[in-house]
Design an enzyme around this catalytic site. Structure first.
Site, PDB file in Angstrom:
ATOM      1  CB  CYS A 186      23.702 -98.020   1.984  1.00 32.39           C
ATOM      2  SG  CYS A 186      23.807 -96.258   2.318  1.00 32.39           S
ATOM      3  CE  LYS A 233      29.221 -97.005   3.832  1.00 31.55           C
ATOM      4  NZ  LYS A 233      28.313 -97.236   4.955  1.00 31.55           N
TER       5      LYS A 233
HETATM    6  N1  LIG Z   1      21.412 -92.803   3.345  1.00 29.27           N
HETATM    7  C1  LIG Z   1      22.172 -93.441   4.218  1.00 29.27           C
HETATM    8  O1  LIG Z   1      21.712 -93.943   5.242  1.00 29.27           O
HETATM    9  C2  LIG Z   1      23.660 -93.550   3.994  1.00 29.27           C
HETATM   10  C3  LIG Z   1      24.422 -94.187   4.966  1.00 29.27           C
HETATM   11  C4  LIG Z   1      25.783 -94.281   4.785  1.00 29.27           C
HETATM   12  C5  LIG Z   1      26.372 -93.769   3.646  1.00 29.27           C
HETATM   13  N2  LIG Z   1      25.598 -93.179   2.682  1.00 29.27           N
HETATM   14  C6  LIG Z   1      26.279 -92.618   1.504  1.00 29.27           C
HETATM   15  O2  LIG Z   1      26.252 -91.212   1.650  1.00 29.27           O
HETATM   16  C7  LIG Z   1      26.100 -90.595   0.375  1.00 29.27           C
HETATM   17  C8  LIG Z   1      24.860 -89.732   0.370  1.00 29.27           C
HETATM   18  O3  LIG Z   1      23.726 -90.544   0.555  1.00 29.27           O
HETATM   19  P1  LIG Z   1      22.295 -89.907   0.811  1.00 29.27           P
HETATM   20  O4  LIG Z   1      21.411 -91.028   1.216  1.00 29.27           O
HETATM   21  O5  LIG Z   1      22.421 -88.715   1.693  1.00 29.27           O
HETATM   22  O6  LIG Z   1      21.921 -89.438  -0.671  1.00 29.27           O
HETATM   23  P2  LIG Z   1      20.750 -88.426  -1.058  1.00 29.27           P
HETATM   24  O7  LIG Z   1      20.386 -88.762  -2.459  1.00 29.27           O
HETATM   25  O8  LIG Z   1      19.696 -88.426  -0.013  1.00 29.27           O
HETATM   26  O9  LIG Z   1      21.461 -87.017  -1.020  1.00 29.27           O
HETATM   27  C9  LIG Z   1      22.372 -86.581  -1.973  1.00 29.27           C
HETATM   28  C10 LIG Z   1      22.039 -85.132  -2.281  1.00 29.27           C
HETATM   29  O10 LIG Z   1      23.060 -84.631  -3.140  1.00 29.27           O
HETATM   30  C11 LIG Z   1      22.445 -83.695  -4.008  1.00 29.27           C
HETATM   31  N3  LIG Z   1      23.333 -83.431  -5.148  1.00 29.27           N
HETATM   32  C12 LIG Z   1      23.503 -84.167  -6.276  1.00 29.27           C
HETATM   33  N4  LIG Z   1      24.410 -83.570  -7.078  1.00 29.27           N
HETATM   34  C13 LIG Z   1      24.813 -82.431  -6.442  1.00 29.27           C
HETATM   35  C14 LIG Z   1      25.722 -81.396  -6.751  1.00 29.27           C
HETATM   36  N5  LIG Z   1      26.402 -81.386  -7.887  1.00 29.27           N
HETATM   37  N6  LIG Z   1      25.848 -80.389  -5.868  1.00 29.27           N
HETATM   38  C15 LIG Z   1      25.165 -80.384  -4.700  1.00 29.27           C
HETATM   39  N7  LIG Z   1      24.296 -81.342  -4.356  1.00 29.27           N
HETATM   40  C16 LIG Z   1      24.115 -82.350  -5.199  1.00 29.27           C
HETATM   41  C17 LIG Z   1      21.125 -84.355  -4.368  1.00 29.27           C
HETATM   42  O11 LIG Z   1      20.196 -83.419  -4.864  1.00 29.27           O
HETATM   43  C18 LIG Z   1      20.714 -84.960  -3.022  1.00 29.27           C
HETATM   44  O12 LIG Z   1      19.872 -84.100  -2.279  1.00 29.27           O
HETATM   45  C19 LIG Z   1      26.071 -91.736  -0.638  1.00 29.27           C
HETATM   46  O13 LIG Z   1      27.364 -91.969  -1.109  1.00 29.27           O
HETATM   47  C20 LIG Z   1      25.597 -92.914   0.178  1.00 29.27           C
HETATM   48  O14 LIG Z   1      26.025 -94.132  -0.371  1.00 29.27           O
HETATM   49  C21 LIG Z   1      24.265 -93.041   2.847  1.00 29.27           C
END
Ligand SMILES: NC(=O)c1ccc[n+]([C@@H]2O[C@H](COP(=O)([O-])OP(=O)(O)OC[C@H]3O[C@@H](n4cnc5c(N)ncnc54)[C@H](O)[C@@H]3O)[C@@H](O)[C@H]2O)c1
Length: 431
Positions: free
Chosen positions: A266, A212
């Protein structure tokens, strides 16, 4: 039908949670942001996702009404209701350093509520080795249960692109590995509810975790290469966009599109998930680090394209910025190169007014209409394509802009034909 608990309701977690509930699962979404939880339970989200044309706002309202989705802030309570736990809380990177705290916190909560027979599926992007070396011992310590014996544990990478989440959860091939074959099988069954594309099963979770990170870095490197080509082409007076289309007629060449930088959660973060492990293993990642620096430098390069066209001193210049999101048609402006372009311009002394109808965040330099951005500006810099911006409304822009010198457009998106723009009285500077 399965009961799913989704930890993290952000760009990945919310559409993934709804993807399960749309297919009949009972889903409890957990997020520590109380305002977000309240908004979601009221059917409010700023995300720009849709499934087969149906906006996420409508999907959210339908799933709330059907009682198949609810958001809560209390992770412990959610754990009591569900036996399939998915974690989408990421690892933030600040000043090139990763911060494990949110992921550790969420896994502690999961561990404390873990029951015999539960499945924990990690979908966050992580430092290779994290699930086995950090998450598993934490879950075992907090729960007193044994992974692979009392509960199932697996890792599957998340590959979606924002804006295409529902489609890609369903149709993007996925990769998966578990702590043991039973965990892999359990996770496969869960994922298969949403994912219709092939789900590749790897021998070890580390393979999927590292793949990844490397998938993301490979795109960062490819973009850095074409951004470097863009600088060369500019110096030589060759159009990079034309060059890319010509080079890509070669069957084995696929140059990506140059741009003002690489943003979002990302791609820019990915290297900083690999570097800590590389340091531990004493492996030098020179090419990858160089590529990151090239992309990180692009906003400064773009800001310089603006500055060199100014008809007045930077301290007297007004610049309109079109688009603040980290990429086209996104509402996500986290780690957006547009912000770096803006800071470079502000640091040089310019007054900046930026318009992006998709980005909900407020900034001092952000305005609510294209008129406010363009009025009295000496130049426009186009950084992101967005619905809601009529980039071709050139006569109106010209009418509103300052005539101190020739109004100019810096186009990082290959939107404008030089003849057209010059004919409307603008100078055009392409990437
Ligand atoms: N955004 C993308 O397009 C994308 C694509 C592929 C992979 N990812 C991966 O997926 C993961 C999430 O990314 P994202 O963009 O959704 O992040 P994001 O920041 O939009 O969402 C993460 C959420 O987790 C919440 N959070 C933090 N601590 C918490 C806890 N203890 N309990 C519950 N909720 C909690 C935050 O408030 C936030 O709303 C990351 O590892 C990212 O690298 C993201």
């Amino acid at each position: 039908m399965k009961k799913v608990c989704m930890f993290g309701l952000g760009f990945v977690g919310l559409p993934l949670a709804l993807s399960f509930s749309m297919r009949g699962c009972e889903v409890v979404g957990v997020d520590i942001e109380a305002d977000l939880v309240e908004d979601l339970n009221n059917g409010v989200t700023h995300h720009l996702e849709n499934y087969e044309g149906k906006p996420i706002q409508e999907i959210l309202s339908e799933q709330l009404a059907a009682g198949r989705f609810k958001a809560i802030a209390n992770g412990a309570a959610a754990m009591q209701e569900c036996d399939n736990i998915i974690v989408t809380v990421g690892i933030p990177v600040e000043d090139y350093e990763h911060d494990m705290t949110p992921l550790i916190e969420v896994c502690r909560t999961v561990g404390q509520g873990l029951k015999m027979g539960d499945l924990v599926l990690i979908r966050s992007t992580v430092i290779p080795g994290t699930t086995k070396d950090i998450i598993m011992p934490l879950l075992e310590k907090e729960s007193g249960l044994k992974a692979g014996v009392d509960f199932y544990l697996a890792y599957s990478s998340e590959r979606i692109a924002e804006g295409k989440a529902f489609h890609e959860f369903e149709n993007m091939p996925a990769a998966l590995a578990g702590i043991n074959p039973e965990s892999t099988q359990k996770a496969f069954e869960l994922m298969s509810i949403v994912t219709k594309a092939p789900i590749a099963q790897a021998s070890r979770m580390e393979v999927v975790e590292a793949a990844k990170v490397m998938e993301n870095i490979s795109r960062d490197v490819d973009i850095a290469m074409v951004n470097e080509f863009a600088k060369f082409c500019k110096a030589m007076g060759v159009d990079i966009f034309e060059l890319v289309s010509i080079a890509n007629t070669h069957d084995r060449v696929n140059l990506l599109t140059p741009g003002p930088g690489v943003g979002g959660y990302c791609l820019p973060n990915a290297l900083f998930y690999l570097l800590p492990k590389a340091k531990e293993l004493d492996v030098n990642l020179e090419l990858l680090s160089t590529a990151r620096r090239v992309n990180e430098d692009m906003p400064r390069y773009v800001a310089n394209l603006v500055l060199r066209n100014l008809p007045v001193a930077p301290g007297l210049a007004k610049i309109a910025v079109f688009g603040l999101a980290m990429k086209d048609y996104s509402n996500d402006d986290r780690v957006s190169p547009a912000h770096s372009v803006v800071s470079n311009l502000i640091d040089a002394g310019c007054e900046v007014k930026a318009f992006d109808p998709a980005v909900p965040e407020d900034y001092d330099f952000k305005v609510d209409s294209i008129e406010d951005a363009v009025k009295d500006a000496h130049g426009i810099v186009v950084l992101t394509k967005q619905n809601g911006i009529d980039y071709m409304d050139l006569d109106r822009f010209y009418g509103l802009m300052s005539k101190e010198g020739t109004p100019f457009i810096v186009d990082t998106k290959n939107l404008y034909e030089p003849e057209l723009v010059n004919g409307k009285g603008f100078k055009l500077e392409r990437l």
